[in-house]
Design an enzyme around this catalytic site. Structure first.
Site, mmCIF file in Angstrom:
data_model
loop_
_atom_site.group_PDB
_atom_site.id
_atom_site.type_symbol
_atom_site.label_atom_id
_atom_site.label_comp_id
_atom_site.label_asym_id
_atom_site.label_seq_id
_atom_site.Cartn_x
_atom_site.Cartn_y
_atom_site.Cartn_z
ATOM 1 N N SER A 52 9.538 5.704 6.189
ATOM 2 C CA SER A 52 10.901 5.618 6.696
ATOM 3 C C SER A 52 11.078 4.443 7.651
ATOM 4 O O SER A 52 12.184 3.945 7.826
ATOM 5 C CB SER A 52 11.276 6.917 7.413
ATOM 6 O OG SER A 52 10.468 7.092 8.559
ATOM 7 N N ARG A 78 5.120 3.006 1.286
ATOM 8 C CA ARG A 78 6.402 2.858 1.976
ATOM 9 C C ARG A 78 6.666 4.090 2.820
ATOM 10 O O ARG A 78 6.333 5.200 2.426
ATOM 11 C CB ARG A 78 7.537 2.681 0.965
ATOM 12 C CG ARG A 78 7.388 1.473 0.055
ATOM 13 C CD ARG A 78 8.570 1.357 -0.905
ATOM 14 N NE ARG A 78 8.360 0.308 -1.898
ATOM 15 C CZ ARG A 78 8.649 -0.967 -1.711
ATOM 16 N NH1 ARG A 78 9.171 -1.345 -0.549
ATOM 17 N NH2 ARG A 78 8.430 -1.870 -2.653
ATOM 18 N N LYS A 137 2.097 -3.587 8.872
ATOM 19 C CA LYS A 137 3.225 -2.664 8.789
ATOM 20 C C LYS A 137 4.491 -3.454 9.074
ATOM 21 O O LYS A 137 4.776 -3.830 10.212
ATOM 22 C CB LYS A 137 3.079 -1.515 9.782
ATOM 23 C CG LYS A 137 4.177 -0.468 9.622
ATOM 24 C CD LYS A 137 3.733 0.909 10.079
ATOM 25 C CE LYS A 137 4.701 1.976 9.638
ATOM 26 N NZ LYS A 137 4.196 3.333 9.896
ATOM 27 N N LEU A 158 0.821 -1.210 0.000
ATOM 28 C CA LEU A 158 0.000 0.000 0.000
ATOM 29 C C LEU A 158 0.853 1.258 0.000
ATOM 30 O O LEU A 158 0.438 2.295 -0.510
ATOM 31 C CB LEU A 158 -0.924 0.008 1.224
ATOM 32 C CG LEU A 158 -1.933 -1.134 1.323
ATOM 33 C CD1 LEU A 158 -2.752 -1.009 2.598
ATOM 34 C CD2 LEU A 158 -2.836 -1.161 0.104
ATOM 35 N N ASP A 214 3.353 10.902 17.820
ATOM 36 C CA ASP A 214 3.473 11.272 16.409
ATOM 37 C C ASP A 214 2.102 11.564 15.806
ATOM 38 O O ASP A 214 1.746 11.038 14.748
ATOM 39 C CB ASP A 214 4.183 10.169 15.625
ATOM 40 C CG ASP A 214 4.674 10.672 14.269
ATOM 41 O OD1 ASP A 214 4.998 11.863 14.153
ATOM 42 O OD2 ASP A 214 4.732 9.864 13.328
ATOM 43 N N GLY A 248 9.252 1.509 7.399
ATOM 44 C CA GLY A 248 8.977 0.232 6.773
ATOM 45 C C GLY A 248 7.936 0.341 5.683
ATOM 46 O O GLY A 248 7.710 1.402 5.115
ATOM 47 N N THR A 249 7.272 -0.770 5.419
ATOM 48 C CA THR A 249 6.321 -0.881 4.315
ATOM 49 C C THR A 249 4.972 -1.352 4.849
ATOM 50 O O THR A 249 4.904 -2.224 5.712
ATOM 51 C CB THR A 249 6.830 -1.894 3.269
ATOM 52 O OG1 THR A 249 8.152 -1.532 2.875
ATOM 53 C CG2 THR A 249 5.940 -1.907 2.051
#
Length: 407
Positions: free
Chosen positions: A19, A17, A36, A15, A130, A21-22
């Site tokens: 910083s 990318r 994730k 879906l 975050d 991961g993916t």
């Protein structure tokens, strides 16, 4: 290409990318999930893996209608993954990019949902660290709320804390997204629940104005503004809502509201915001301008653009440099004391140039030329007047304009 994640999950499609991961669209025993998958270098860090396991209970215990539920944490060989509910919709950053700014009623309704999520997390002892539009997902299958807003859910709990290990970040570094960092983090204090309130208030300001109150330019300048500058008022919003924003953007953490209080106070504002259109505020330049006397840099071929986030939904865009784990140097005390020297991203009335921008400098130069011409004109008038005065003085003496020379 599909890949197995642990023994229970299959990752089928990327879906996006970021910083850290993916994000994959995956399948588990109970249906579709978002997975994730952290980067391989993170997965090989034994300290981080240990922290990952320690956080498992806390993250799996976070259940609330406004929180994207973490179903599982997978540690399997080189794979380190968070398995989460799949939200059918988009992220708030994507909507902001499409609409630039939201109507106040919709903005406040969305932020109130996120405040509910934070209240549940803080009650469980979890600080998100975050909060930003990329981590707010909009459930397009949920019922519409005030201002036509879709239900908002907060995601990516625990990721910043997992990455922020002592070995990975030194005392002179901080982890976070610059635009949303609370002043106490910049000053090196440990993150408490109040940092989430500050970040969420920053998100609300951005939804209303189309830009963050202290963003723009080099990350070091952004960090300095969080500590030294006061937020610039937004024209056109009710005073009660503005005072709420100011309180939650206070430099002192103790002055900010708690998440449950913020959610309640925001919902009290909704009736007064019904039908109000988005604010008409010019967006500041996307980057700091050079000083007036400095040599201008070469113009950019393309304007700076904020890209979408890696959301846990199908069709998401690649992540941007506003990602969670940007490593930044902490400004020294003398730098913080120096202020931002006029680099604040202050809103202004439509058409008015931002101080320090190219348009502003051109206007200053035009004023200087005008004043210079005016000064020359004044000097000329004074000189002519003095000449006439001298001529009048000479005319008082006897004159023989028709005399002839004596023979």
């Amino acid at each position: 290409m599909a890949r197995k994640i642990g023994s229970r999950y299959t990752a089928n499609q990327i879906l996006g990318r970021g910083s850290a991961g993916t994000v994959w669209l995956g399948e588990g025993p109970d249906g579709p999930v978002a997975i994730k998958l952290l980067r391989e270098d993170l997965a090989s860090d034994q300290e981080l893996v240990g922290r990952f396991v320690q956080e498992r209970t806390a993250l799996l215990g976070l259940e609330h209608p406004r929180i994207v539920t973490v179903r599982d944490l997978v540690v399997d060989g080189n794979d380190l993954a968070l398995v989460m509910d799949l939200v059918r919709g988009t992220d708030l950053r994507t909507r902001l990019e499409r609409e630039r700014r939201l109507a106040p009623e919709a903005a406040v309704a969305i932020v109130a949902d996120v405040a509910d999520a934070l209240a549940a997390a803080h009650a469980a002892g979890v600080v998100h660290r975050d909060v930003k539009p990329e981590n707010v997902l909009l459930d397009m299958q949920g019922p519409l709320g005030p201002g036509g807003s879709h239900p908002a859910l907060l995601t990516d709990f625990g990721v910043a804390k997992l990455i922020d290990s002592p070995r990975r970040t030194r005392a002179t570094k901080i982890i976070g997204t610059p635009d949303y960092l609370a002043p106490e983090i910049v000053e090196g204090l440990p993150p408490r629940a109040a940092v989430d309130i500050y970040a969420l208030a920053t998100v609300l300001y951005e939804l209303l104005a189309g830009f963050t109150p202290f963003g723009g330019g080099h990350p070091g300048a952004v960090l300095r503004r969080h500590v030294t500058e006061t937020v610039v008022p937004l024209p056109g919003i009710p005073e009660e809502l503005w005072q709420l924003l100011v309180q939650c953007l206070a430099k002192a953490p103790a002055s900010r509201l708690r998440a449950s209080e913020l959610a309640a106070r925001l919902r009290e504002q909704l009736p007064t915001l019904a039908g109000m259109p988005p604010l008409d505020v010019d967006e500041p330049d996307p980057a700091e301008e050079p000083a007036e006397d400095s040599v201008p840099s070469a113009p950019q071929s393309e304007p700076v653009r904020r890209r979408g986030a890696v959301s846990l939904v199908p069709g998401a865009k690649p992540d941007s440099n506003r990602d969670t784990h940007t490593s930044m140097r902490v400004p020294a005390p003398d730098e913080l004391a120096g202020g931002a020297h006029g680099t604040a991203r202050a809103p202004r009335t439509p058409g008015a140039p931002r101080p320090g921008s190219a348009r502003h400098r051109a206007a200053v130069r035009r004023r200087r030329v005008t004043l210079g011409v005016a000064g020359v004109a004044v000097a000329a008038v004074v000189a002519v007047g003095a000449w006439f005065a001298a001529s009048d003085g000479d005319s008082e003496a006897p004159q023989d304009t028709h005399s002839t020379s004596a023979p």
